[in-house]
Design an enzyme around this catalytic site. Structure first.
Site, PDB file in Angstrom:
ATOM      1  N   PRO B 129      17.873   8.296  38.852  1.00 21.03           N
ATOM      2  CA  PRO B 129      18.066   6.838  38.800  1.00 21.03           C
ATOM      3  C   PRO B 129      18.891   6.386  40.012  1.00 21.03           C
ATOM      4  O   PRO B 129      19.871   7.040  40.375  1.00 21.03           O
ATOM      5  CB  PRO B 129      18.852   6.622  37.495  1.00 21.03           C
ATOM      6  CG  PRO B 129      18.686   7.885  36.712  1.00 21.03           C
ATOM      7  CD  PRO B 129      18.530   8.971  37.721  1.00 21.03           C
ATOM      8  N   GLY B 131      20.754   2.998  41.796  1.00 14.84           N
ATOM      9  CA  GLY B 131      21.186   1.606  41.690  1.00 14.84           C
ATOM     10  C   GLY B 131      21.264   1.001  43.079  1.00 14.84           C
ATOM     11  O   GLY B 131      20.243   0.675  43.684  1.00 14.84           O
ATOM     12  N   GLY B 133      22.877   2.698  45.614  1.00 17.49           N
ATOM     13  CA  GLY B 133      22.988   3.799  46.578  1.00 17.49           C
ATOM     14  C   GLY B 133      24.323   3.837  47.297  1.00 17.49           C
ATOM     15  O   GLY B 133      24.443   4.403  48.376  1.00 17.49           O
ATOM     16  N   ASP B 197      34.994  -2.338  45.257  1.00 18.15           N
ATOM     17  CA  ASP B 197      34.852  -2.461  46.716  1.00 18.15           C
ATOM     18  C   ASP B 197      33.372  -2.482  47.113  1.00 18.15           C
ATOM     19  O   ASP B 197      33.002  -3.069  48.120  1.00 18.15           O
ATOM     20  CB  ASP B 197      35.541  -1.273  47.415  1.00 18.15           C
ATOM     21  CG  ASP B 197      37.060  -1.345  47.292  1.00 18.15           C
ATOM     22  OD1 ASP B 197      37.561  -2.305  46.663  1.00 18.15           O
ATOM     23  OD2 ASP B 197      37.745  -0.448  47.812  1.00 18.15           O
ATOM     24  N   SER B 198      32.542  -1.837  46.305  1.00 23.70           N
ATOM     25  CA  SER B 198      31.108  -1.746  46.602  1.00 23.70           C
ATOM     26  C   SER B 198      30.321  -2.922  46.035  1.00 23.70           C
ATOM     27  O   SER B 198      29.090  -2.911  46.075  1.00 23.70           O
ATOM     28  CB  SER B 198      30.552  -0.460  45.993  1.00 23.70           C
ATOM     29  OG  SER B 198      30.648  -0.540  44.561  1.00 23.70           O
ATOM     30  N   THR B 203      25.131  -1.759  41.480  1.00 27.34           N
ATOM     31  CA  THR B 203      24.469  -2.404  40.342  1.00 27.34           C
ATOM     32  C   THR B 203      25.210  -2.127  39.037  1.00 27.34           C
ATOM     33  O   THR B 203      25.980  -1.173  38.932  1.00 27.34           O
ATOM     34  CB  THR B 203      23.036  -1.873  40.170  1.00 27.34           C
ATOM     35  OG1 THR B 203      23.109  -0.480  39.857  1.00 27.34           O
ATOM     36  CG2 THR B 203      22.201  -2.086  41.423  1.00 27.34           C
ATOM     37  N   GLU B 261      26.030   9.661  34.657  1.00 21.88           N
ATOM     38  CA  GLU B 261      25.629   9.937  36.041  1.00 21.88           C
ATOM     39  C   GLU B 261      24.150  10.289  36.187  1.00 21.88           C
ATOM     40  O   GLU B 261      23.790  11.166  36.975  1.00 21.88           O
ATOM     41  CB  GLU B 261      26.532  11.025  36.657  1.00 21.88           C
ATOM     42  CG  GLU B 261      28.015  10.612  36.635  1.00 21.88           C
ATOM     43  CD  GLU B 261      28.949  11.517  37.449  1.00 21.88           C
ATOM     44  OE1 GLU B 261      28.449  12.386  38.171  1.00 21.88           O
ATOM     45  OE2 GLU B 261      30.187  11.323  37.352  1.00 21.88           O
ATOM     46  N   GLY B 265      19.400  10.056  31.120  1.00 23.65           N
ATOM     47  CA  GLY B 265      18.348   9.066  31.048  1.00 23.65           C
ATOM     48  C   GLY B 265      18.642   7.926  31.996  1.00 23.65           C
ATOM     49  O   GLY B 265      19.535   8.014  32.838  1.00 23.65           O
ATOM     50  N   TYR B 467      45.094   5.919  45.356  1.00 20.67           N
ATOM     51  CA  TYR B 467      43.898   5.946  46.196  1.00 20.67           C
ATOM     52  C   TYR B 467      44.315   6.400  47.594  1.00 20.67           C
ATOM     53  O   TYR B 467      45.018   5.684  48.298  1.00 20.67           O
ATOM     54  CB  TYR B 467      43.316   4.535  46.237  1.00 20.67           C
ATOM     55  CG  TYR B 467      41.902   4.405  46.755  1.00 20.67           C
ATOM     56  CD1 TYR B 467      40.863   4.076  45.879  1.00 20.67           C
ATOM     57  CD2 TYR B 467      41.595   4.568  48.101  1.00 20.67           C
ATOM     58  CE1 TYR B 467      39.564   3.917  46.342  1.00 20.67           C
ATOM     59  CE2 TYR B 467      40.293   4.421  48.567  1.00 20.67           C
ATOM     60  CZ  TYR B 467      39.277   4.088  47.681  1.00 20.67           C
ATOM     61  OH  TYR B 467      37.989   3.924  48.133  1.00 20.67           O
TER      62      TYR B 467
END
Lengths: 585, 585
Positions: B129, B131, B133, B197-198, B203, B261, B265, B467
């Site tokens: 799957p 989303g 990337g 941040d992404s 998605t 992850e 599915g 972080y």
């Protein structure tokens, strides 16, 4: 706990403390007589299946554990037979303890748990983890009579192992009871904030295994929101997680232990969020002219973020029950009460529709008074009238007493039980109306006058829990059938209305038939897969969380008195048999 | 997204907008030259393994899907090869796309997903799957070169299906990107409140599958706190849960899907909590004389329950980087800035130790101003000095731009990457000191000058996330080895210090060697059991979440340039091979 009812041996419902209660019950349940049925069986006359004894297993236990950690004592076996659901108490009161384990083991450390699990796995022996035994969904019922069955009573693992005062976490053994836990945390100035109705008689491990909710879940969350790390002994080894606030380490394995209902292993320890003891606590009562206004008041508090730590809104029938449950008023209170009644009547409150709401605000003094003020503005807008601190005090004094009513009523051939669920705000009114109607209709089918009440509690930004209480006169000989029909109807109404099978009472035996509808067949398959992976020999609380292809039939069979239950036990004494027959007719 | 770097094709880091950045980087990384390496390979020259094509599978797809839903186009295959981690971009920039799928399928409905899964299961074909990337933990890397592999790009399933305005929930297809989702919810006056941040390039389904956290998680929670119900298509059927606020229906199967992850599915849909668009939003910057004072300020806000929606506290090095990242000052700002510097010096702020903190408060106007006021009293007590709204504005304007730095630096033979974790409050200082020391020591081992910075964000009552960002000059020919050694050291430090392998970046390939240490071997076994139950043929993103017995060796093998990567692809063009060799030396 009493073996035949709720609470400590010395605790019970005293009619003199609640003078209005029995007259109220008689009137709403169409009861004429004041007779009550004495308990017919003493502990000694309970029919216990002979204890199975696997010698190699016992030998292994005797090597590793002290003699005082192992018992097949009659009373202990009876106490560990069941939880405290209607079916459980009904059977025990008739001398039926077919679910009794063959042995009780009291581990005192995780090592003891490991030893017992290993020995059980080697000898194909069933283990049922036992916390306080207060579950009412049938979680503790022995499903497999062919294998030796051991109840693993966790009460001796009761220590708070560490408190991290900077991080507000505590590492705690799973067998600790509510009051003991709060005492130990209190010594550090801390509280867990988890106060379920069963608080006096339930354990941390039990709460986690069943996804319990405390009265103040609106502030502190459900138990699954409190668990940070966990240790669970499984037949495949010890599952353990780290004490970190949040993670992205794949599937969250804490959540495989939480709600596992004893089917995967024994929860021995958890690290949980704790809180500073609240500076201030304000418990208050309000009266709303109708249920809808009360719901709106709660909803608005959620939206405006001024929720109490606890809110319980009773519908009109539950309100009438609560008022009937009040202690006898003093002279002064009587006068004040009658003035208040006049005031309410003038404001247009009609008693049959009025709804009682109880709230508790707690935390820092400033925050509490701010929230309380904000909330009271909302309550007033929605038609609520404050009942002052007296209603709050009365609630605080009796908040753990309610379950005693059932024993009092069972003695009088009245069945009462509860079913609770949760749904989103947009669905609350429909779910409430449909389920109340279904409940009343189902009870009435047998020509019996129904009583059904409901309260809303445990609120969330997207919805709340609905808690239904129901009661009816027993038709002698049909008691179990009556109960199962009503219970089935209410559960089916939850599912038909898009709600969940239970908000905080677990699946157990009682709710198993609706599990696949709730979490989908693939969800059931996923749960089974975990079970097969961690407990390939199926020694941990077998039969739970895995519905058969005909769950409803199985469920009725389990509950029926005529069929399996009668057969399950060997009734040797003809006199006993006669007595029970008389009951069953 | 660019196939070779972060962000839209037209977006990039422009040195002229950040005039201090490159001089800062040169000075801290011991770089003398301004040379930069042009990208050597165009998309056309990327070495792609020939696409495997299983004819019966393709025939089935062609029957059920439209031609525009299926492609083996070169560019699409390259884009779907990897995520955006250092290893991913480093390989792509060298023409290596061994991880490329053989086919990309774009489902437009759950039916399309079911059809593809069924066909894949029948023909033993791998599905990954996909989303946005944007994952940087190696979640999207093809682990099995022997079977045909299909990337299931979810971007066309992007609709908000329903918004329940009373319950504040929204039912949403999983392939929707952040900005599109916020636009659609915004039309209802709602927001999800999830801004990782992404955000621009990821998605809903990707967030759920990886347990993502947005910048404002302090107010809105991590994605796992937002999911109410879920639909996931597995090889065994559709797992679906009910839209209820909370339940006690056994193991919470929502949590089997969250963090899976892609291994169980395809998440097709989720019902999530949404919020009214905030009335007010206040973004502010503060400067603290040292890191410890800033930590104390955050901690006190948690304790006094006046947390911002977002807080980011940079350590001294990260502060220096942030200041170097600022846009060029206007004349007036320059003058104000120099006055302010004098003021700070007078107050005893020493630049090498000063720490920048950014906060965002949002919600109802009254609540925001109350919290901000309360928090600022705390900040001041802890030594903080307000930087006014300008710092906030500058953060808002550039908050999604930071990842572009890596591409700019990769062009200049500098490796940068990040590792993040979470721990409890009592452990934050030690974890910070140990990990920073380990990072610097490990980089220095090769005689290279290290740069390491850290910020704290995502705070909780019991702890927070740390972080780490690190960077260093590449040793040509040793780039991957350098990276892996440093990455291993920082991850090992997390685990040695009791922290978790990742707070919100997932396990993927990068963190797999530490999974068993994090969730225990029995935890790994439990996850494997779910996998075997729902995906017995192992077609869903195989190789993820299941460490082998030698995870670290496997990991080094995956990362090495000399061995497996070189062998994995067939380098047919001798000129290409020569070029790559030159790079590798």
């Amino acid at each position: 706990m009493k073996w035949w009812g709720w609470g400590y041996e010395e605790a019970q419902f005293r009619a003199s403390n609640h003078p209005d209660f029995w007259p109220y019950a008689k009137s709403v349940l169409d009861i004429e007589s004041d007779d009550f049925t004495r308990r017919e069986w003493s502990l000694e006359s309970i029919e216990l299946p002979e204890a199975r004894a696997d010698e190699p297993f016992l030998a292994k236990l005797r090597t590793c554990l002290a003699p005082c950690q192992i018992t097949d004592n009659r009373k202990e076996r009876v106490i560990h037979s069941y939880g405290k659901g209607f079916r459980d108490l009904f059977r025990l009161r008739r001398g039926i303890a077919a679910g009794a384990p063959d042995l009780i083991v009291y581990p005192e450390s995780e090592r003891d748990v490991c030893v017992t699990l290993r020995a059980a796995a080697e000898r194909d022996i069933v283990l049922i983890p036992f916390g306080g035994g207060s579950n009412i969904a049938g979680c503790l019922e022995r499903a497999d009579a062919r294998r030796m069955c051991v109840s693993l009573d966790m009460r001796r693992m009761r220590r708070v192992l560490a408190v991290d005062r900077r991080s507000f976490t505590a590492q705690i053994e799973a067998g600790v009871f509510g009051p003991d836990l709060e005492d130990q945390l209190g010594a550090h100035g801390m509280t867990l904030g988890h106060f379920p109705d069963s608080f006096l008689h339930s354990t941390l491990g039990g709460w986690i295994a069943t996804r319990s909710a405390g009265m103040q879940s609106d502030k502190y969350g459900k138990i699954e929101d409190m668990v940070i790390a966990i240790r669970m002994v499984t037949p495949e080894g010890v599952l353990q997680t780290r004490t970190v606030p949040k993670s992205s380490n794949g599937i969250d394995v804490n959540h495989l232990c939480i709600g596992s209902e004893g089917t995967l292993g024994v929860i021995t320890e958890a690290t949980v969020r704790v809180h500073a003891l609240p500076e201030s606590r304000q418990v208050r009562g309000y009266l709303f002219p109708e249920f809808e206004g009360g719901i709106e008041a709660i909803f608005e508090c959620v939206r405006q973020e001024c929720m109490p730590a606890m809110v319980r809104l009773n519908d009109p029938d539950k309100t009438a029950l609560s008022l009937a449950f009040r202690p006898p008023p003093s002279g002064l209170t009587k006068i004040a009460g009658s003035f208040f009644k006049t005031y309410l009547r003038a404001k247009g409150f009609a008693q049959p529709r009025a709804c009682l709401m109880l709230t508790a605000f707690e935390g820092g003094r400033r925050g509490v008074s701010g929230r309380l003020q904000q909330a009271e503005v909302i309550y007033q807008k929605c038609g609520g009238v404050g009942l002052g601190a007296g209603a709050g005090k009365s609630f605080e004094a009796t908040k753990y007493d309610f379950p005693h009513i059932r024993d009092f009523l069972l003695d009088r051939n009245v069945t009462t039980d509860v079913s609770e669920t949760a749904t989103v705000w947009s669905n609350i009114a429909k779910l409430y109306q449909d389920t109340t109607a279904v409940l009343r209709a189902e009870i009435s089918k047998s020509g019996i006058r129904p009583w059904a009440g409901c309260h809303i509690s445990h609120t969330y930004p997207c919805g709340a829990s609905l808690y239904f209480t129901f009661g009816f006169r027993q038709q002698l000989g049909r008691e179990m059938e009556q109960y199962l029909q009503v219970k089935r109807a209410v559960q089916q109404s939850f599912i038909d209305n898009g709600a969940t099978l239970s908000h905080h009472h677990a699946v157990g035996t009682e709710h198993m038939p609706w599990l696949a509808a709730d979490i989908s067949l693939v969800g059931v398959k996923a749960v089974s897969a975990i079970k097969h992976g961690l407990d390939p020999a199926n020694i941990m609380n077998p039969g739970r969380l895995m519905p058969s292809s005909t769950p409803l039939e199985d469920w009725f069979a389990l509950g029926s008195q005529r069929g399996p239950i009668e057969d399950e036990i060997s009734v040797s004494d003809p006199e006993q048999r006669r007595k029970r027959r008389a009951y069953d007719r």
